[in-house]
Design an enzyme around this catalytic site. Structure first.
Site, PDB file in Angstrom:
ATOM      1  N   CYS A  95      -5.099  12.260  13.844  1.00  0.00           N
ATOM      2  CA  CYS A  95      -3.950  12.212  14.508  1.00  0.00           C
ATOM      3  C   CYS A  95      -3.317  13.307  15.284  1.00  0.00           C
ATOM      4  O   CYS A  95      -3.150  13.473  16.212  1.00  0.00           O
ATOM      5  CB  CYS A  95      -3.006  11.122  14.025  1.00  0.00           C
ATOM      6  SG  CYS A  95      -2.344  11.867  12.560  1.00  0.00           S
TER       7      CYS A  95
ATOM      8  N   HIS B 268       1.389   9.639  10.709  1.00  0.00           N
ATOM      9  CA  HIS B 268       0.959   9.726  11.848  1.00  0.00           C
ATOM     10  C   HIS B 268       1.707  10.625  12.787  1.00  0.00           C
ATOM     11  O   HIS B 268       2.856  11.176  12.382  1.00  0.00           O
ATOM     12  CB  HIS B 268       1.106   8.278  12.538  1.00  0.00           C
ATOM     13  CG  HIS B 268      -0.022   7.944  13.803  1.00  0.00           C
ATOM     14  ND1 HIS B 268      -1.561   8.264  13.483  1.00  0.00           N
ATOM     15  CD2 HIS B 268       0.465   7.689  14.958  1.00  0.00           C
ATOM     16  CE1 HIS B 268      -1.531   8.047  14.945  1.00  0.00           C
ATOM     17  NE2 HIS B 268      -0.939   7.662  15.608  1.00  0.00           N
TER      18      HIS B 268
ATOM     19  N   ASP C 294       0.227   7.359  22.538  1.00  0.00           N
ATOM     20  CA  ASP C 294      -0.715   7.756  21.368  1.00  0.00           C
ATOM     21  C   ASP C 294      -1.816   8.102  21.849  1.00  0.00           C
ATOM     22  O   ASP C 294      -2.852   7.254  22.008  1.00  0.00           O
ATOM     23  CB  ASP C 294      -0.341   6.567  20.505  1.00  0.00           C
ATOM     24  CG  ASP C 294      -1.118   7.135  18.992  1.00  0.00           C
ATOM     25  OD1 ASP C 294      -1.546   8.122  18.852  1.00  0.00           O
ATOM     26  OD2 ASP C 294      -0.666   6.205  18.244  1.00  0.00           O
TER      27      ASP C 294
END
Lengths: 331, 656
Positions: free
Chosen positions: B412, B456, B472
């Protein structure tokens, strides 16, 4: 701490007054004393205060570092300590104290007061101390529904009747954080014989029997033993065989009512001697005469014990000597 | 104090008590011994061993100078080891060694009891390191042992065996529980700390930080530690909506993203979109962030909300805290942010990642519309063989260039970082948001458990007329990460903490139950803070109470609890329960009494029977029989239900 009789200071008198009121000191009590709840006192011990201090420290630490479990442990232990107070209290409460047997002793010895302690509860009473002087104690335990006898030794100081005084029963059980105590002033007495005088003054000589002795004959029939010759002994009674053997003069003694009579008498002692000294000498003579198995009589001002021998005579004479000049009742 | 036999309160204690105290002390300090430097542990155990050896050999006690020497040497050693004597760790080490020395010195009851008390204090110090259920149980066991040791010292008569004091300690502590509960709930809680805490007080708390460089989230993702738990008032939202917002990172130096030093607070929180209500319990992490779903609609007490939608507690979160929250999901915010603010979110260090800039400007020419450009970048990530993995290759001086055009492997933080750089290079204000994604739904306790492993990073971009919206990029590469959690997103070969993978159904169920218990424990035991106490008090009807009222409530409840304890303690003062044999015989005596035959207190049963036979010869046979049975049962040591029954029957049938 016994209230000192006739305490000179006002403060002392006041203190005694307060203590008497607070602890209900009311003099000797007859029969069985039951340690009812009103009679059991309880205070933390030094260790108990220390424990409280540690709990406070634990709480402060817990606040500072925000330790929830620290709070829980501190509260749990604190609550346990408070609960131990109840357990200490119940360890002593409702015991029944009653007087037991007590044997006469001579002044200067220790009176062994037997105290009976009965437990009618389902609870086993552990580690109960009994003390009369706060310095030494006897410890007992009383199983459920039983009675045990504790022996409390108290020094016998002077002749006459002696009480055990106010006894303190105490216990620290189970945790030692609290001390429960109670007072028992039992209505019991020990007879304290006078302390015998140091050897020195010889026992008086047996006098010739008065009157009736002649009628019953000389009483020479039963030989009972030998004793050292004293000036004035009849030459007929000297054990000549023993003289030939040992080179010492011994006088034969004969038991027999009509024989010479041994009177241990107040007035035979030197006039200069004071009363207590006379009693001490008479006491020694009674012991010696009894040990020698002689019959003897005791003559005190206002009291005469006829001639006799044996344990009963000994205890009668010693009792008379113990109580001579004192009020005869057990006040 | 008058009238107290003070000279009698201490006695020499035996080797039995010393052994017991040593065991209690060693067990209470065991967790410390395992943590302390080895030389200190060995010294402590050695001193205790010496004391036990003295007992065994009946040898002389340690001399005063020996103890002073050991104490001085240990103090110097601790000073050298920890550089202080007063920190948390050093203080505990000193306490442990000094207690061992006290053990060496202990001869009489007074010392023994003091040692026990200090042992209690030692138990509390263990909670500095752990307050879990197993620790609590272990320490409770140690406390029990120590209380039993204190009681064991008090027996003056024959030793009744260890079961007695252990049982009695248990009884005492159990009877103390009601009072403990009252005190725990009602004793006024003062918010700590009372004085400055040593610097090492919060060592070892993990969580998100105010910066992100390649690999910084990696250590979090490998951690099982719980970040927070959330209980929802209604349905738990879809996994794709479970973005828990944490630090927002604005500034980029070519490698590391950092949060702005100065924050602007706001009261303008979004209230459009779907409203979700829930309660969050955050584990201590020693930072100020409070977590909420994007975007928070209210401000927890003692905290501020910033313009970039972070929630910051006034003070670092050092205790577990709990707050109610409402979030608006599926919305945007900050449409009216001014140019200077947006300019900061366009800034890139000069000469960094040139290939990325070139790529972005190429895309910009192709897609003048911001939304189209974003879609194109996401499509690029999806279609160009990017791989989601926890063990990406190391990156060099131009990390985004290398990642986007060479390695194409990362997780991430790589995607978020690269995506933000791309957006800024293309002229779209963008920044990195870190936080947690998803969480594990615990069906046992009906809450969501979020671990550090759920950490994250994602991106938010600013669109004209809309404001800040979430993008995202990781979802483009690995939709499973978003939908099903990190365990399903990673290849099997990647190492993950045990609790995050849920391979075995039974194991999974067990650990969920366990965590549910832990959650309750944390909520009600560990999380019982001053705040919580206030809420509890208002719940039972004392919301705006004065301290006098509270003191009254406390005293009243404590009184009731003590009364309960008293009832338990004094129960045993009642008389011994009469056994059946005695009772039946009494019944027989009552029957005779009606006939005018009263048994004298001093009269034994045999004598009484003879007298009864003399006075009432017609009863002689029955009386003799019953008396014989009674004597056999009571004094003859005979028992047995049959004989007892016969005895009862005879007495019942007896008519005087």
């Amino acid at each position: 701490m016994l209230p000192a009789a006739g305490s000179p200071s006002l403060f002392g008198a006041l203190k005694n007054g307060i203590l008497e009121w607070m602890f209900q000191w009311r003099g000797p009590e007859r029969g069985t004393i039951v340690l009812v709840q009103r009679r059991v006192f309880i205070l933390p011990t030094r260790q108990g205060l220390l424990f409280a201090g540690v709990i406070v420290l634990m709480l402060i630490g817990s606040v500072n570092y925000d330790l929830s479990l620290g709070f829980i442990l501190a509260f749990l232990l604190g609550a346990t300590g408070i609960q131990s107070m109840l357990h200490t209290f119940r360890n002593l409460a409702n015991l029944r104290i009653s007087p037991g047997r007590v044997q006469p002793v001579f002044a200067g010895e220790q009176v062994q007061f037997q105290i009976r302690i009965a437990n009618q509860a389902r609870l086993h009473r552990y580690s109960i101390g009994i003390t009369s002087d706060k310095k030494s104690a006897v410890y007992i335990e009383v199983p459920p529904d039983e009675e045990v006898t504790a022996t409390v030794a108290i020094p016998a100081i002077r002749r006459g009747w002696q009480r055990p005084g106010r006894l303190t029963l105490f216990t620290f059980f189970p945790a030692g954080l609290f001390r429960a105590w109670s007072y028992a002033d039992l209505d019991m007495h020990a007879l304290v014989y006078p302390a015998p005088a140091a050897p020195g003054l010889a026992m008086p000589v047996a006098e010739a029997g008065s009157g009736d002795g002649g009628v019953r004959g000389q009483g020479h029939d039963e030989f009972s033993g030998l004793r050292p010759y004293r000036p004035g002994d009849s030459p007929r009674h000297i054990a000549w065989k023993a003289v030939a053997r040992d080179d010492t003069l011994l006088t034969k003694q004969f038991s027999g009512r009509a024989d010479a009579e041994l009177w241990l008498a107040w007035e035979t002692l030197p006039p200069a001697m004071d009363g207590e000294m006379r009693i001490a000498h008479l006491t020694r003579w009674v012991i010696e005469a009894d040990r020698a198995g002689l019959p003897y009589g005791l003559r005190l001002p206002g009291l005469t014990l006829p001639i006799a021998a044996g344990a009963a005579q000994r205890s009668d004479c010693l009792r008379a000597l113990a109580l001579h000049g004192l009020a005869a009742d057990r006040a | 104090m008058v009238s107290l036999p003070t000279a009698l309160d201490t006695r020499i204690i035996g080797s039995r008590d010393i052994c017991w105290l040593s065991a209690g002390f060693l067990l209470a300090s065991l967790p410390h011994l395992l943590r302390m430097p080895i030389w200190l542990s060995l010294l402590t155990v050695g001193i205790a061993g010496w004391r036990l050896l003295q007992l065994r050999m009946r040898s002389k006690p340690a001399a005063k100078w020996q103890m002073v020497l050991i104490a001085a040497a240990a103090s110097v050693g601790i000073l050298l080891q920890y550089r202080t004597l007063f920190g948390r760790e050093a203080g505990v080490a000193l306490l442990v060694v000094m207690l061992a020395l006290k053990l060496l010195e202990t001869r009489d009851q007074r010392d023994g009891m003091l040692l026990g008390f200090l042992g209690f204090f030692l138990l509390v110090t263990n909670f500095l390191h752990s307050q879990t259920i197993p620790t609590a149980a272990y320490m409770l066991g140690c406390a029990w042992l120590l209380v039993a040791g204190l009681i064991g010292m008090q027996y003056t008569g024959a030793w009744p065996g260890w079961r007695q004091p252990v049982r009695r300690a248990g009884v005492l502590m159990l009877q103390g529980v009601p009072l403990m509960l009252v005190l725990f709930l009602l004793f006024p809680r003062i918010p700590g700390p009372l004085w400055g805490l040593p610097q090492d007080a919060y060592a070892g708390l993990s969580g998100l930080s105010d910066n992100m460089s390649p690999g910084s989230l990696n250590s979090l993702i490998l951690s099982d530690a719980v970040a927070f738990r959330a209980t929802f008032n209604g349905k738990i939202p879809e996994p794709k909506d479970l973005y828990w917002r944490g630090p927002v990172l604005w500034d980029y130096d070519g490698k590391t993203w950092t949060a702005p030093r100065i924050v602007q607070s706001t009261n303008d929180l979004p209230d459009n979109g779907t409203q979700i209500e829930y309660t969050v319990t955050v584990e201590p992490h020693n930072k100020r962030w409070l977590f909420a779903l994007e975007f928070p609609g209210l401000r927890p007490p003692r905290s501020i909300a910033t313009r970039d939608m972070q929630l910051l507690s006034f003070t670092p979160v050092r205790n577990r805290i709990r707050y109610d929250m409402t979030s608006s999901i599926g919305t945007a915010y900050g449409a009216d942010d001014d140019q200077s603010l947006l300019a900061r979110n366009l800034r890139l260090p000069p000469d960094s990642n040139p290939r990325t800039s070139e790529f972005a400007q190429g895309l910009r020419k192709k897609f003048p519309n911001d939304r189209n450009l974003v879609a194109a970048v996401l499509a690029h990530l999806r279609n160009e063989n990017f791989v989601y993995t926890l063990s990406p290759p190391l990156l060099g001086e131009q990390p985004v260039d290398e990642f986007l055009f060479e390695t194409r492997r990362g997780f991430c933080e790589h995607y978020a970082s690269a995506f933000t750089v791309l957006m800024r290079a293309a002229g779209i204000p963008a920044r990195v948001v870190t936080g947690y994604l998803g969480g594990e739904v615990n069906p046992v306790g009906e809450y969501i458990l979020v671990r550090q492993a759920d950490a994250h990073a994602w991106v938010e971009i600013w669109l004209q007329n809309t404001g800040w919206v979430r993008v995202d990029p990781t979802a483009a590469v690995s939709p499973a990460r978003v939908e099903r959690g990190i365990a399903s997103a990673l290849p099997r070969t990647d190492v993950l903490p045990m609790f995050v993978r849920g391979d075995f159904a039974l194991l999974q169920r067990m650990r969920l139950t366990l965590d549910s218990v832990t959650y309750t424990w944390n909520q009600w035991v560990l999380g019982y803070t001053p705040d919580r106490q206030r809420r509890f008090l208002s719940y039972i009807g004392f919301s705006e109470a004065t301290w006098q009222t509270l003191a009254f409530v406390l005293i009243f409840c404590a009184g009731v609890a003590i009364l309960i304890g008293t009832a338990f303690a004094l129960r045993d003062l009642r008389g011994v329960r009469e056994d059946a044999v005695k009772k039946t015989y009494r019944r027989f005596c009552r029957k005779l009494e009606r006939r005018g035959l009263r048994r004298d207190a001093a009269e034994g049963p045999r004598v009484f029977a003879q007298r009864a036979a003399r006075q009432h010869p017609e009863l002689a046979a029955a009386v003799a029989e019953i008396t014989a049975l009674y004597i056999a049962l009571r004094y003859g040591g005979e028992s047995g239900a049959e004989r007892m029954q016969a005895f009862k029957n005879r007495v019942r049938a007896f008519t005087a």
